[in-house]
Design an enzyme around this catalytic site. Structure first.
Site, PDB file in Angstrom:
ATOM      1  N   TYR A 263       0.841  -1.196   0.000  1.00 27.24           N
ATOM      2  CA  TYR A 263       0.000   0.000   0.000  1.00 27.24           C
ATOM      3  C   TYR A 263       0.878   1.250   0.000  1.00 27.24           C
ATOM      4  CZ  TYR A 263      -3.208   3.633   1.486  1.00 27.24           C
ATOM      5  OH  TYR A 263      -3.932   4.790   1.548  1.00 27.24           O
ATOM      6  N   ASP A 298      -7.234  -4.840  -1.448  1.00 26.35           N
ATOM      7  CA  ASP A 298      -8.462  -4.182  -1.902  1.00 26.35           C
ATOM      8  C   ASP A 298      -8.176  -2.879  -2.626  1.00 26.35           C
ATOM      9  OD1 ASP A 298      -8.939  -1.884   0.471  1.00 26.35           O
ATOM     10  OD2 ASP A 298      -7.849  -3.666   1.119  1.00 26.35           O
ATOM     11  N   LYS A 370     -10.366 -10.138   5.581  1.00 25.32           N
ATOM     12  CA  LYS A 370     -11.022  -8.843   5.708  1.00 25.32           C
ATOM     13  C   LYS A 370     -11.580  -8.442   4.344  1.00 25.32           C
ATOM     14  CE  LYS A 370     -10.157  -3.971   6.597  1.00 25.32           C
ATOM     15  NZ  LYS A 370      -9.093  -2.952   6.671  1.00 25.32           N
TER      16      LYS A 370
END
Length: 531
Positions: A263, A298, A370
C-alpha cells in the site's frame, strides 16, 4: 476440493511460486536495516517523548549514531556502549545530550562490546516482556468478557480529534461494531517520525500516537465490559515508521494493524526497499504481540479494473502469506484483504464477486479474511449505494468472510454522517441475522459460472507468479503490475534511511524475536497465538 473444485496441484504450485518470488525480498530484509527498525529498538527499550519542537528523542538518538558511526552495525552497540561507559544514566539523558551535540559514539570491541550487548539485550527483553504481558491481558479479557463470533463488523471512526473519536467509537460498539479502526491522518505515512501525545487535529483521520492508542484502548475496554464482548482496536502500521508503530501497538494492546508495505509503495510512493525491510520487522513484532494484520489488496481494485486485475489480488495475497509466515505470523493472524469493487452495471457482476470472494476463502481457509465494501462505484445515489452495500454484505455472508468493513451509502459524497453509519450498521446486521450460516448452503455448480471463473483467476495468478519469478518482484512493481502504478526500486521516499548490515550487526530485539539470542541472554518465550 472445496466448493470450487480447485486443483490442489495448481494451488500448491501457486504457493511454491510465491515462495520463490518472495525469497529475494526476504534475503534483502534479513541483510539490511533501516532507521525506523533501529528507532523501534529504542522504543522497545523504553525511550519515549519528544523535544519542544515535537521531534522524538528516538529520532535524535538514532540520527546522532548514524551521523557519527552509521547504522550498519545497528544502534544497540554504540548506544549501550555510551550508556555503560559514559556519564549518562538513561536513554533519555543520552538522547538529550545527542540532540545538543554532546554525546560521542563508537563501535565497541572486545569486552566493551560484550558489556554493551548484555545491557542492550536486557532492555530489549524488558520491552518484549511488556508486549507479552499485554498479549496475555488480551487473552484473559477474551475469556472473561467474551469474543464475538465471525464475521466481525469493522467500522472506521476517525474525526481527527481523539477525544471526539472516543465517544463515537463507544457508540459504534453499542450499535454492533466488533472492530473499531482509527485511521491515520492523511499523510502521516510519509512522516519519518511518530508524533507524541494526544492529538486533536487531523485531516481525514486521527494521528497514530502511543497516547492515542492508550486512550482508545481504555475506552474500548470500558465498553467491552459493558457489552459483554471484546471490542477490538485497529490502526495503521504502514508508512515510513511501520516498525515503530508496530512496537507502540504491541505495548498498548491493539488487536489489528493495517500492515502491508505494498500500500505504501503503490499509493504513497514509499521506496520499495525501505518498506519491505521495515515490514519484516514490524510483522515479527505483530507475531509476538498476537496482532492480526490486515493487508491492502483491496486498494488495487480502486485504480485497476476489478475483473481484469482480479488475479493480481490473489498473487499479492499469496506473497503476503509467504512474507507473513517467514516473519512468524500464523494463519490465524493473517487478515488478508480483498474487495467488492466490480462495476455493478456489468452483467453477472454479483456472480463474479461471489467467485472472487469464494476463491480467496478457499485458498486461505484458516485466515481471518477482511472483506472491503464498494467504494469505486458509489456514485452519490444513496439508494443505489445502500442496495450495493447490502449485496456486498450478502456476498460476505455467503462466502464465509471473517471481517466485514462497513460500507456507507454516502461513500462517494462526503465523510459519512453518524446517521449514515447507523443505517450501514442496520444493513449489515439485517443481512447477517437473516442469512445466518448461509455459507453452509452456498455450493456453486462444479462446472457453473462461479466455479469456472474462480479457476480461471487462479490460473492467471499462476501465470503472473511465473513471470515474477523470472523478472523479480521489484521489477513487477516497477512495471505497474499492482494497482497499475509504476514504482521503481530506487525511487520514492525513505531510501536514504536504508543500510546494508555490516559484519557484527547487532539488534537484540531481532535476536529475541527470531529465537537466536545467546542462551545466556535469552528472554521469555512467546505466548500462545490468539487471533
Amino acid at each position: 476440493m472445496g466448493k470450487l473444485g480447485l486443483d490442489p496441484d495448481v494451488v500448491r504450485r501457486a504457493r511454491r511460486l510465491a515462495a520463490r518470488a518472495a525469497e529475494p525480498i526476504i534475503d534483502m530484509a534479513r541483510t539490511h536495516t533501516t532507521v525506523s527498525v533501529e528507532r523501534a529498538l529504542l522504543r522497545l527499550a523504553g525511550l519515549s517523548g519528544a523535544d519542544e519542537g515535537g521531534t522524538p528523542w528516538v529520532n535524535h538518538l538514532a540520527d546522532a549514531v548514524r551521523d557519527q558511526v552509521g547504522i550498519e552495525h545497528g544502534v544497540a552497540l554504540p548506544v549501550w556502549d555510551a550508556l555503560v561507559t559514559g556519564p549518562h544514566r538513561t536513554l533519555r539523558e543520552l538522547a538529550e545530550a545527542a540532540a545538543a551535540g554532546q554525546a560521542a559514539f563508537r563501535i565497541p570491541e572486545g569486552a566493551d562490546a560484550d558489556a554493551a550487548r548484555t545491557a542492550a539485550h536486557r532492555d530489549a527483553a524488558a520491552g518484549i516482556a511488556r508486549i507479552d504481558a499485554r498479549r496475555a491481558e488480551r487473552d484473559r479479557l477474551l475469556r472473561t468478557v467474551g469474543d464475538p463470533p465471525h464475521p466481525w463488523i469493522y467500522l472506521i471512526v476517525a474525526t481527527g480529534d481523539i477525544y471526539e473519536d472516543i465517544p463515537q467509537a463507544q457508540a459504534a460498539a453499542r450499535e454492533g461494531a466488533d472492530v473499531i479502526a482509527v485511521i491515520r491522518s492523511t499523510g502521516q505515512s510519509l512522516l519519518d517520525y511518530v508524533p507524541e501525545g494526544a492529538t486533536r487535529e487531523g485531516y481525514a483521520g486521527t494521528y497514530a500516537t502511543r497516547e492515542n492508542f492508550r486512550l482508545m484502548r481504555a475506552a474500548l475496554d470500558e465498553v467491552s465490559a459493558e457489552l459483554g464482548r471484546y471490542v477490538r482496536l485497529t490502526n495503521y502500521a504502514s508508512g515510513l515508521c511501520m516498525p515503530e508503530i508496530a512496537v507502540l501497538a504491541g505495548l498498548e494492546r491493539l488487536d489489528m494493524m493495517l500492515n502491508d508495505c505494498m500500500y505504501g509503495i503503490v499509493f504513497r510512493d514509499i521506496n520499495p526497499r525501505r518498506t519491505f525491510i521495515d515490514q519484516r520487522f514490524s510483522r515479527q513484532i505483530h507475531a509476538r504481540a498476537g496482532i492480526v494484520i490486515n493487508t491492502g489488496e483491496d486498494n488495487y481494485l480502486t485504480t485497476a479494473d476489478a475483473v481484469d486485475a482480479a488475479h493480481t489480488v490473489i498473487v499479492s495475497q499469496l506473497l503476503n502469506e509467504r512474507f507473513a509466515h517467514e516473519a512468524g505470523l500464523t494463519d490465524g493472524l493473517l487478515g488478508l484483504g480483498h474487495a467488492f469493487e466490480i462495476d455493478p452495471a456489468l452483467p453477472d457482476s454479483f456472480r463474479l464477486e461471489l467467485a472472487h470472494a469464494q476463491l480467496v476463502r478457499e485458498l486461505f481457509p484458516a485466515a481471518p479474511l477482511k472483506y472491503m465494501p464498494p467504494t469505486r462505484h458509489m456514485t452519490g445515489d444513496i439508494f443505489a449505494g445502500y442496495l450495493l452495500d447490502a449485496f456486498f454484505n450478502l456476498a460476505a455472508v455467503m462466502t464465509g468472510q471473517s471481517i466485514i468493513l462497513i460500507g456507507m451509502m454516502t461513500e462517494g459524497i462526503h465523510t459519512p454522517w453518524l446517521s449514515d453509519r447507523d443505517l450501514a450498521l442496520q444493513n449489515v446486521r439485517y443481512v447477517r441475522n437473516a442469512c445466518g450460516r448461509l455459507a453452509e448452503d452456498f455450493t456453486p455448480r462444479p462446472d457453473g459460472f462461479v466455479a469456472q471463473r474462480a479457476r480461471r483467476v487462479l490460473a492467471e495468478s499462476v501465470e503472473l507468479l511465473e513471470r515474477i519469478c523470472d523478472d523479480g518482484l521489484l521489477a513487477a512493481i516497477a512495471d505497474g503490475t499492482f494497482g497499475v502504478t509504476r514504482r521503481p526500486p530506487d525511487g520514492g521516499k525513505g531510501l536514504d534511511g536504508v543500510a546494508e548490515r555490516a559484519d557484527g550487526y547487532y539488534n537484540p530485539a531481532i535476536d529475541i524475536l527470531e529465537g537466536t539470542a545467546d542462551p545466556d541472554l535469552a528472554g521469555p518465550a512467546p505466548a500462545e497465538v490468539t487471533a
